[in-house]
Design a protein around this motif. Structure first.
Motif, PDB file in Angstrom:
ATOM      1  N   LYS A   1       0.830  -1.196   0.000  1.00  0.00           N
ATOM      2  CA  LYS A   1       0.000   0.000   0.000  1.00  0.00           C
ATOM      3  C   LYS A   1       0.866   1.248   0.000  1.00  0.00           C
ATOM      4  CE  LYS A   1      -0.373  -0.616   5.011  1.00  0.00           C
ATOM      5  NZ  LYS A   1      -1.261  -0.949   6.141  1.00  0.00           N
TER       6      LYS A   1
ATOM      7  N   TYR B   1     -13.842   9.392   9.184  1.00  0.00           N
ATOM      8  CA  TYR B   1     -12.904   8.484   8.534  1.00  0.00           C
ATOM      9  C   TYR B   1     -13.185   8.422   7.024  1.00  0.00           C
ATOM     10  CZ  TYR B   1     -11.982   6.559  13.250  1.00  0.00           C
ATOM     11  OH  TYR B   1     -11.645   6.391  14.564  1.00  0.00           O
TER      12      TYR B   1
ATOM     13  N   TRP C   1     -12.082  11.686   5.327  1.00  0.00           N
ATOM     14  CA  TRP C   1     -10.631  11.751   5.115  1.00  0.00           C
ATOM     15  C   TRP C   1     -10.227  10.970   3.872  1.00  0.00           C
ATOM     16  CZ3 TRP C   1      -9.014  10.139  10.775  1.00  0.00           C
ATOM     17  CH2 TRP C   1      -9.329  11.183  11.657  1.00  0.00           C
ATOM     18  N   CYS C   2     -10.801   9.779   3.706  1.00  0.00           N
ATOM     19  CA  CYS C   2     -10.433   8.930   2.557  1.00  0.00           C
ATOM     20  C   CYS C   2     -10.939   9.517   1.245  1.00  0.00           C
ATOM     21  CB  CYS C   2     -10.985   7.524   2.757  1.00  0.00           C
ATOM     22  SG  CYS C   2     -10.309   6.641   4.179  1.00  0.00           S
TER      23      CYS C   2
ATOM     24  N   SER D   1      -9.079  12.273  -0.459  1.00  0.00           N
ATOM     25  CA  SER D   1      -7.768  11.941  -1.025  1.00  0.00           C
ATOM     26  C   SER D   1      -7.850  11.358  -2.436  1.00  0.00           C
ATOM     27  CB  SER D   1      -7.039  10.954  -0.109  1.00  0.00           C
ATOM     28  OG  SER D   1      -7.627   9.666  -0.179  1.00  0.00           O
TER      29      SER D   1
ATOM     30  N   LEU E   1      -2.729   7.513   6.824  1.00  0.00           N
ATOM     31  CA  LEU E   1      -3.667   6.950   5.853  1.00  0.00           C
ATOM     32  C   LEU E   1      -2.897   6.321   4.707  1.00  0.00           C
ATOM     33  CD1 LEU E   1      -6.562   6.581   4.649  1.00  0.00           C
ATOM     34  CD2 LEU E   1      -6.273   8.844   3.605  1.00  0.00           C
TER      35      LEU E   1
ATOM     36  N   GLU F   1      -3.316   3.693   1.026  1.00  0.00           N
ATOM     37  CA  GLU F   1      -4.253   3.238   0.003  1.00  0.00           C
ATOM     38  C   GLU F   1      -3.619   2.124  -0.817  1.00  0.00           C
ATOM     39  OE1 GLU F   1      -6.864   4.883  -3.825  1.00  0.00           O
ATOM     40  OE2 GLU F   1      -5.313   6.155  -2.911  1.00  0.00           O
TER      41      GLU F   1
ATOM     42  N   SER G   1     -10.657   0.067  -4.337  1.00  0.00           N
ATOM     43  CA  SER G   1      -9.515   0.643  -3.618  1.00  0.00           C
ATOM     44  C   SER G   1      -9.738   0.418  -2.131  1.00  0.00           C
ATOM     45  CB  SER G   1      -9.396   2.147  -3.891  1.00  0.00           C
ATOM     46  OG  SER G   1      -9.065   2.395  -5.236  1.00  0.00           O
TER      47      SER G   1
ATOM     48  N   PHE H   1      -8.514   1.555   1.667  1.00  0.00           N
ATOM     49  CA  PHE H   1      -7.827   2.529   2.500  1.00  0.00           C
ATOM     50  C   PHE H   1      -7.715   1.976   3.918  1.00  0.00           C
ATOM     51  CE2 PHE H   1      -9.818   4.847  -0.909  1.00  0.00           C
ATOM     52  CZ  PHE H   1      -8.933   5.854  -1.231  1.00  0.00           C
ATOM     53  N   SER H   2      -6.638   2.322   4.586  1.00  0.00           N
ATOM     54  CA  SER H   2      -6.481   1.937   5.989  1.00  0.00           C
ATOM     55  C   SER H   2      -5.893   3.105   6.763  1.00  0.00           C
ATOM     56  CB  SER H   2      -5.600   0.696   6.134  1.00  0.00           C
ATOM     57  OG  SER H   2      -4.326   0.913   5.582  1.00  0.00           O
ATOM     58  N   ILE H   3      -6.394   3.281   7.974  1.00  0.00           N
ATOM     59  CA  ILE H   3      -5.897   4.330   8.855  1.00  0.00           C
ATOM     60  C   ILE H   3      -5.271   3.652  10.062  1.00  0.00           C
ATOM     61  CG2 ILE H   3      -6.555   6.242  10.367  1.00  0.00           C
ATOM     62  CD1 ILE H   3      -8.706   6.966   8.319  1.00  0.00           C
TER      63      ILE H   3
ATOM     64  N   LEU I   1     -11.483   1.009   4.800  1.00  0.00           N
ATOM     65  CA  LEU I   1     -12.553   1.363   3.854  1.00  0.00           C
ATOM     66  C   LEU I   1     -12.255   0.693   2.519  1.00  0.00           C
ATOM     67  CD1 LEU I   1     -14.899   3.201   2.677  1.00  0.00           C
ATOM     68  CD2 LEU I   1     -13.090   4.877   2.187  1.00  0.00           C
TER      69      LEU I   1
END
Length: 246
Positions: A157, A181, A184-185, A188, A218, A220, A227, A229-231, A241
């Motif tokens: 990622k 959350y 935020w994703c 981007s 964050l 991706e 796609s 996404f991870s936080i 997500l």
């Protein structure tokens, strides 16, 4: 508060879409769609006697653990939408709630949500302290074609950004609001994906709460059809997500 005289196990509420809830294309933002879904769930819990205020007598609150949203068509500015909701299951500290969005009886979106009862002092899950036998459950009544699922995070990622949690990110239980959350994703990604409504569905997993001044990262992972996404905070995943593309 006591159970309302108009309580029903299947609940519907109308909302008018205003311009502050819309993207520049005039259609409802994905984040505001999630806000409306959760507000409808909150209204149903209030008339059913298991609202945030009711639960706070026992230092409890509902927290969202997983959410799936499938979009057929986004509502637009000035639409009157009807959101219908019901509980599929509720046992001890866990509950699955379904929701559907309609405009003029046409289904626009469906969602399935998984909630946990959370003690706001110990910050741990526990069994619901309030009576809920008056709710009828509908485990076979589905709002989405695909059920809730765990998101697999690929270690391959890319770093998107780093941020520190600020006061505007927090909600009434003093942790990052779940819609933040998603915001935020989405902020981007390429704006064309938003304006051209390229998102067919999305899944969210809420794994660990974030608090004021937490420092997060964050990431991706891009694939053809979705796609992820991870936080993370200190290398621990707090949120995931998956955006599924049309």
């Amino acid at each position: 508060m006591p159970i309302a005289s108009n309580f029903t196990s299947i609940y519907s509420k109308d909302w008018e879409i205003n311009f502050t809830q819309c993207s520049p294309n005039g259609y409802l933002k994905y984040t505001d769609l999630c806000h409306l879904l959760q507000m409808t769930a909150a209204c149903h819990s209030e008339i059913g006697g298991i609202s945030f205020s009711d639960m706070q007598e026992f230092n409890q609150a509902w927290v969202l653990s997983r959410m799936r949203v499938e979009i057929i068509e986004l509502p637009k500015w000035k639409d009157i939408i009807t959101i219908k909701t019901w509980i599929k299951t509720l046992a001890r500290s866990r509950s699955v709630r379904a929701l559907e969005v309609y405009v003029n009886r046409k289904k626009m979106a469906g969602s399935e949500t998984f909630w946990a009862v959370f003690n706001t002092q110990t910050r741990r899950p526990e069994a619901l302290a309030l009576p809920h036998e008056h709710f009828e459950f509908y485990p076979e009544h589905k709002a989405t074609q695909t059920p809730l699922s765990k998101i697999n995070i690929n270690p391959d990622k890319e770093l998107v950004f780093e941020k520190t949690v600020v006061i505007s990110d927090l909600d009434i239980v003093y942790h990052v609001n779940n819609v933040k959350y998603l915001e935020w994703c989405l902020d981007s990604i390429d704006e064309k994906a938003i304006l051209e409504q390229q998102i067919e569905s999305f899944d969210m997993n809420f794994l660990k709460e974030l608090s004021l001044k937490d420092k997060v990262v964050l990431h991706e992972n891009k694939l053809d059809k979705h796609s992820v996404f991870s936080i993370t905070k200190k290398d621990q995943t707090c949120f995931a997500l998956q955006l599924n593309w049309k």
